[in-house]
Design a protein around this motif. Sequence first.
Motif, PDB file in Angstrom:
ATOM      1  N   ASP A  21       8.532  35.853   4.128  1.00 49.00           N
ATOM      2  CA  ASP A  21       7.361  35.018   4.386  1.00 49.00           C
ATOM      3  C   ASP A  21       7.394  33.695   3.630  1.00 49.00           C
ATOM      4  O   ASP A  21       6.478  32.887   3.774  1.00 49.00           O
ATOM      5  CB  ASP A  21       6.085  35.761   3.978  1.00 49.00           C
ATOM      6  CG  ASP A  21       5.848  37.005   4.809  1.00 49.00           C
ATOM      7  OD1 ASP A  21       6.354  37.051   5.948  1.00 49.00           O
ATOM      8  OD2 ASP A  21       5.165  37.915   4.321  1.00 49.00           O
ATOM      9  N   GLU A  24       6.994  30.428   5.593  1.00 49.28           N
ATOM     10  CA  GLU A  24       5.630  30.275   6.095  1.00 49.28           C
ATOM     11  C   GLU A  24       4.683  29.837   4.982  1.00 49.28           C
ATOM     12  O   GLU A  24       3.868  28.928   5.172  1.00 49.28           O
ATOM     13  CB  GLU A  24       5.146  31.599   6.687  1.00 49.28           C
ATOM     14  CG  GLU A  24       3.709  31.565   7.140  1.00 49.28           C
ATOM     15  CD  GLU A  24       3.169  32.940   7.496  1.00 49.28           C
ATOM     16  OE1 GLU A  24       1.984  32.988   7.866  1.00 49.28           O
ATOM     17  OE2 GLU A  24       3.906  33.944   7.406  1.00 49.28           O
ATOM     18  N   SER A  28       2.840  26.297   4.971  1.00 54.53           N
ATOM     19  CA  SER A  28       1.372  26.347   4.978  1.00 54.53           C
ATOM     20  C   SER A  28       0.793  25.654   3.751  1.00 54.53           C
ATOM     21  O   SER A  28      -0.233  24.978   3.847  1.00 54.53           O
ATOM     22  CB  SER A  28       0.888  27.792   5.026  1.00 54.53           C
ATOM     23  OG  SER A  28       1.307  28.414   6.216  1.00 54.53           O
ATOM     24  N   GLY A  35      -1.928  30.493   6.427  1.00 57.29           N
ATOM     25  CA  GLY A  35      -0.805  31.392   6.696  1.00 57.29           C
ATOM     26  C   GLY A  35      -1.293  32.661   7.346  1.00 57.29           C
ATOM     27  O   GLY A  35      -2.452  32.764   7.768  1.00 57.29           O
ATOM     28  N   HIS A  36      -0.437  33.656   7.411  1.00 59.66           N
ATOM     29  CA  HIS A  36      -0.855  34.894   8.056  1.00 59.66           C
ATOM     30  C   HIS A  36      -1.977  35.557   7.246  1.00 59.66           C
ATOM     31  O   HIS A  36      -2.110  35.321   6.052  1.00 59.66           O
ATOM     32  CB  HIS A  36       0.351  35.830   8.253  1.00 59.66           C
ATOM     33  CG  HIS A  36       0.952  36.334   6.978  1.00 59.66           C
ATOM     34  ND1 HIS A  36       1.958  35.676   6.314  1.00 59.66           N
ATOM     35  CD2 HIS A  36       0.712  37.456   6.264  1.00 59.66           C
ATOM     36  CE1 HIS A  36       2.300  36.363   5.243  1.00 59.66           C
ATOM     37  NE2 HIS A  36       1.554  37.440   5.187  1.00 59.66           N
TER      38      HIS A  36
END
Length: 176
Positions: A21, A24, A28, A35-36
């Motif tokens: 991750d 990401e 972000s 992000g997620h």
Amino acid sequence: VFAIAATVYLMTIEPTASFWDCGEFITSAYKLEVGHPPGAPLFMLVGNIFSHLTDAGNAGKMVNVMSALFSALTIMFLFWTITHLTRRMLVKDDEKISLSQTILILGCGLVGSLAYTFSDTFWFSAVEGEVYASSSLFTAVVFWLILKWEEHADGPHADRWIVLIAYLMGLSIGVH
């Protein structure tokens, strides 16, 4: 121990985004996006500050630097926690600390914190732009503050420690 951990982690950080991750989170943080889930808003804000300390091409490295420094701070608070607990085990309340006790207390803190510094999982998280370093820092700081509050629990301003602990626990929700 902070200087040792920071030096080791900064020498071994990922130069850009690593697998999982991290890419990401770095992107972000740099663009201040979400992000997620759950989003890690505090991580993104602090990561944005670090990523803008350089040009866009090195933004990933700077978020990794942030994780390395947060991890080194975690090690410092771990050292303080270990020495605090060891001192409580070895020294009676009104007793003066001897030189041998001081060496033993500092040795325990040094061995314990450096063992964690070089543990595989922690080191792996310390050198990449992930939320685990900041999460570990909040955990270490809150635990250390609990010990400080316990020392001053009977004092007139003990509530201030509880408020600070609650505040940091609330902030920690924003890192993971």
